[in-house]
Design an enzyme around this catalytic site. Structure first.
Site, PDB file in Angstrom:
ATOM      1  N   TYR A  28       0.817  -1.217   0.000  1.00 48.76           N
ATOM      2  CA  TYR A  28       0.000   0.000   0.000  1.00 48.76           C
ATOM      3  C   TYR A  28       0.852   1.268   0.000  1.00 48.76           C
ATOM      4  O   TYR A  28       0.585   2.202   0.745  1.00 48.76           O
ATOM      5  CB  TYR A  28      -0.945   0.010   1.209  1.00 48.76           C
ATOM      6  CG  TYR A  28      -2.095  -0.957   1.056  1.00 48.76           C
ATOM      7  CD1 TYR A  28      -3.043  -0.767   0.061  1.00 48.76           C
ATOM      8  CD2 TYR A  28      -2.231  -2.051   1.902  1.00 48.76           C
ATOM      9  CE1 TYR A  28      -4.098  -1.645  -0.098  1.00 48.76           C
ATOM     10  CE2 TYR A  28      -3.289  -2.938   1.750  1.00 48.76           C
ATOM     11  CZ  TYR A  28      -4.223  -2.730   0.742  1.00 48.76           C
ATOM     12  OH  TYR A  28      -5.264  -3.594   0.583  1.00 48.76           O
ATOM     13  N   TYR A 160     -14.324  -4.266   5.167  1.00 48.28           N
ATOM     14  CA  TYR A 160     -13.019  -4.682   4.646  1.00 48.28           C
ATOM     15  C   TYR A 160     -12.735  -6.093   5.159  1.00 48.28           C
ATOM     16  O   TYR A 160     -12.799  -6.346   6.362  1.00 48.28           O
ATOM     17  CB  TYR A 160     -11.907  -3.731   5.110  1.00 48.28           C
ATOM     18  CG  TYR A 160     -10.534  -4.227   4.713  1.00 48.28           C
ATOM     19  CD1 TYR A 160     -10.032  -3.989   3.433  1.00 48.28           C
ATOM     20  CD2 TYR A 160      -9.757  -4.975   5.598  1.00 48.28           C
ATOM     21  CE1 TYR A 160      -8.794  -4.481   3.054  1.00 48.28           C
ATOM     22  CE2 TYR A 160      -8.517  -5.468   5.229  1.00 48.28           C
ATOM     23  CZ  TYR A 160      -8.040  -5.217   3.958  1.00 48.28           C
ATOM     24  OH  TYR A 160      -6.815  -5.708   3.582  1.00 48.28           O
ATOM     25  N   ASP A 254     -16.738 -11.719  10.673  1.00 46.93           N
ATOM     26  CA  ASP A 254     -15.296 -11.594  10.497  1.00 46.93           C
ATOM     27  C   ASP A 254     -14.759 -10.818  11.698  1.00 46.93           C
ATOM     28  O   ASP A 254     -14.886  -9.592  11.771  1.00 46.93           O
ATOM     29  CB  ASP A 254     -15.017 -10.860   9.174  1.00 46.93           C
ATOM     30  CG  ASP A 254     -13.538 -10.596   8.964  1.00 46.93           C
ATOM     31  OD1 ASP A 254     -12.741 -10.862   9.884  1.00 46.93           O
ATOM     32  OD2 ASP A 254     -13.179 -10.111   7.875  1.00 46.93           O
ATOM     33  N   LYS A 283      -4.964 -12.047  13.306  1.00 44.83           N
ATOM     34  CA  LYS A 283      -4.373 -10.882  13.980  1.00 44.83           C
ATOM     35  C   LYS A 283      -3.879 -11.206  15.397  1.00 44.83           C
ATOM     36  O   LYS A 283      -2.789 -11.711  15.555  1.00 44.83           O
ATOM     37  CB  LYS A 283      -5.385  -9.745  14.031  1.00 44.83           C
ATOM     38  CG  LYS A 283      -5.836  -9.278  12.640  1.00 44.83           C
ATOM     39  CD  LYS A 283      -5.228  -7.982  12.257  1.00 44.83           C
ATOM     40  CE  LYS A 283      -5.774  -7.432  10.978  1.00 44.83           C
ATOM     41  NZ  LYS A 283      -4.862  -6.577  10.280  1.00 44.83           N
TER      42      LYS A 283
HETATM   43  N1  PLP Z   1     -10.693  -9.075   7.902  1.00 42.74           N
HETATM   44  C1  PLP Z   1     -10.566  -7.978   8.664  1.00 42.74           C
HETATM   45  C2  PLP Z   1     -11.750  -7.517   9.453  1.00 42.74           C
HETATM   46  C3  PLP Z   1      -9.363  -7.290   8.726  1.00 42.74           C
HETATM   47  O1  PLP Z   1      -9.264  -6.190   9.485  1.00 42.74           O
HETATM   48  C4  PLP Z   1      -8.271  -7.766   7.964  1.00 42.74           C
HETATM   49  C5  PLP Z   1      -6.984  -7.038   7.971  1.00 42.74           C
HETATM   50  O2  PLP Z   1      -6.885  -5.902   8.334  1.00 42.74           O
HETATM   51  C6  PLP Z   1      -8.433  -8.913   7.192  1.00 42.74           C
HETATM   52  C7  PLP Z   1      -9.650  -9.560   7.182  1.00 42.74           C
HETATM   53  C8  PLP Z   1      -7.287  -9.463   6.369  1.00 42.74           C
HETATM   54  O3  PLP Z   1      -6.321 -10.019   7.202  1.00 42.74           O
HETATM   55  P1  PLP Z   1      -4.833 -10.280   6.639  1.00 42.74           P
HETATM   56  O4  PLP Z   1      -4.234  -8.942   6.418  1.00 42.74           O
HETATM   57  O5  PLP Z   1      -4.171 -11.065   7.737  1.00 42.74           O
HETATM   58  O6  PLP Z   1      -4.969 -11.067   5.398  1.00 42.74           O
END
Ligand code: PLP
Length: 435
Positions: A28, A160, A254, A283
């Site tokens: 990014y 996201y 998620d 995370k």
């Molecule tokens: N889902 C959510 C809610 C996220 O905040 C993120 C990353 O910021 C992801 C999925 C994607 O995770 P990764 O960066 O480990 O692929």
């Protein structure tokens, strides 16, 4: 080609910096115009120590992962012990202690505060892949039950879910970082979150005539993170659950951002009192130390895959799934949640963020100040030059990375009062000076 020197005047960049920078591709970042990345030597607690000797207070906890602070000795010791035994073994046809212990612990944790049967864990190695697995689970669930045509996913503006193709397709098509890939992405149904009567009616209308195409609804519960740190209440999730039940659609939460205490409860779904059919985690799962993710399904979802037919098996299997080092780190991280007062710490951080960021509200150009758990966000009318703004924070000795029109903090839960005050103070000063 980089032509970029490390930041600090008078201190030579490490020997690996310039030669390596000409060969690495950063995330990014428009590398031609972005300021040179900071060379990091080490981390500890809530601090990032740079190669030039400066020490920054970290406001982001490495994209919200390092919930116990950096280099926690308990996690380090667990990883070191596991390293001596077995750094990795494939998970096809083989299992191992750290993964099975972790799967059971995650299932127990998910069931902690309410009766729920989220108890089947599929491991992968990043949040985006955990989302891909959730989407595949949902689509194959219907197929395994003999129902064809349910291939679409309903998702929300402001959402996201990651950077892989399937995850991009369920992220906000405008606000997310994925505009360039529109032609590549499968068409999904993106609607506004049902936050009031009008949006609920629009949501229902969108589903009513397409429900038989829909496999699942996916949402970040309570907080849409990378889409702009937007909060919604439990009522929205209750509405989603009710509508999903009415149309017999699976509901995916998620919790890659919200999971493990970030919003003030262990999981946002527990705070909201709404149980999804599939849950994604990553995370903070390993306390921010090693890549690992989990997609957790309820019993009825798993049962659709339990069959004499080999083709009904879940068709996914990342090479590094359930990596033993990462599972050992995750188990150690869960030990820390069990024996240290993380959730109380989040409540204290929330109070400090509220008090510390509230003064921003009076400044010109500030649209909103909001806090949920250990998430503090100052929404601005706009940011003229985001790179320059990031540099101003570094100059004040803090690592804060605004995006879009949001300046936010997601610190480690173990951050000291003084460090937290430095972070909120830096935001207030920068906002007062103008962005
Ligand atoms: N889902 C959510 C809610 C996220 O905040 C993120 C990353 O910021 C992801 C999925 C994607 O995770 P990764 O960066 O480990 O692929």
């Amino acid at each position: 080609m980089s032509g970029k020197a490390s930041e600090n005047k008078g201190v030579a960049a490490p020997t690996w910096y310039e030669p390596g920078l000409d060969h690495v591709w950063l995330p990014y970042a428009q590398m031609k115009t972005a300021p040179p990345p900071l060379a990091v030597k080490t981390t500890h607690g809530s601090r990032i120590v740079l190669a030039d000797g400066r020490e920054l207070v970290d406001g982001i906890a490495s994209w919200w992962t390092a919930c116990h602070g950096y280099n926690h000795p308990h996690i380090r010791a667990a990883v070191e012990s596991q390293l001596a035994l077995m750094p990795h073994v494939m998970f096809g046809g083989l299992v191992h202690e750290p993964a099975l212990i972790l799967a059971r612990r995650l299932a127990m944790l998910a069931q902690d505060s309410q009766t729920c049967d989220l108890d089947r864990v599929f491991f992968s190695d990043s949040g985006s892949v955990a989302v891909e697995v959730a989407l595949k689970m949902a689509v194959q669930y219907w197929r395994n039950r003999g129902i064809r045509g349910r291939n679409r996913i309903v998702a929300f503006t402001g959402g996201y879910h990651g950077d892989t193709t399937g995850a991009m397709a369920v992220s906000d098509p405008e606000g997310s970082f994925h505009v360039a890939f529109r032609g590549l992405l499968p068409e999904q149904i993106i609607v506004d979150l049902p936050v009031d009567e009008a949006t609920t009616a629009a949501f229902e209308a969108a589903l009513a005539h397409r429900a038989d195409e829909v496999a699942a609804i996916i949402v970040e519960p309570l907080v849409q993170g990378a889409g702009g740190m937007r909060f919604h209440n439990a009522g929205v999730l209750k509405t989603l659950r009710a509508i999903a039940d009415r149309y017999e659609i699976l509901l995916i939460f998620d919790e890659i951002f919200t999971g493990f205490g970030r919003t003030g409860a262990m999981f946002a779904f527990q705070e909201a009192g709404v149980v999804p059919d599939i849950l994604t985690l990553s995370k903070a799962l390993t306390g921010g130390t090693l890549p690992l993710a989990a997609t957790i399904a309820r019993r009825n979802v798993f049962e659709a895959f339990w069959s004499d037919d080999p083709a009904s098996a879940l068709m996914h299997g990342p090479t590094f799934m359930a990596n033993p080092l990462a599972c050992a780190a995750a188990n150690a991280s869960l030990d820390l949640f069990a024996r240290e007062p993380r959730i109380d710490q989040v409540a204290k951080i929330a109070a400090a963020l509220r008090a510390g960021l509230e003064p921003c509200r009076k400044h010109h150009g500030v649209k909103d100040v909001r806090v949920k758990g250990a998430i503090g966000a100052v929404e601005l009318e706009g940011i003229a030059d985001v790179n320059a703004l990031r540099q101003r924070f570094i100059a004040k000795g803090v690592f804060i990375r605004p995006f879009g029109n949001i300046v936010y903090l997601t610190p480690a839960f173990t951050i000291g009062d003084d460090d937290l005050a430095r972070l909120t103070g830096a935001i207030c000063r920068v906002v007062a000076e103008g962005c």
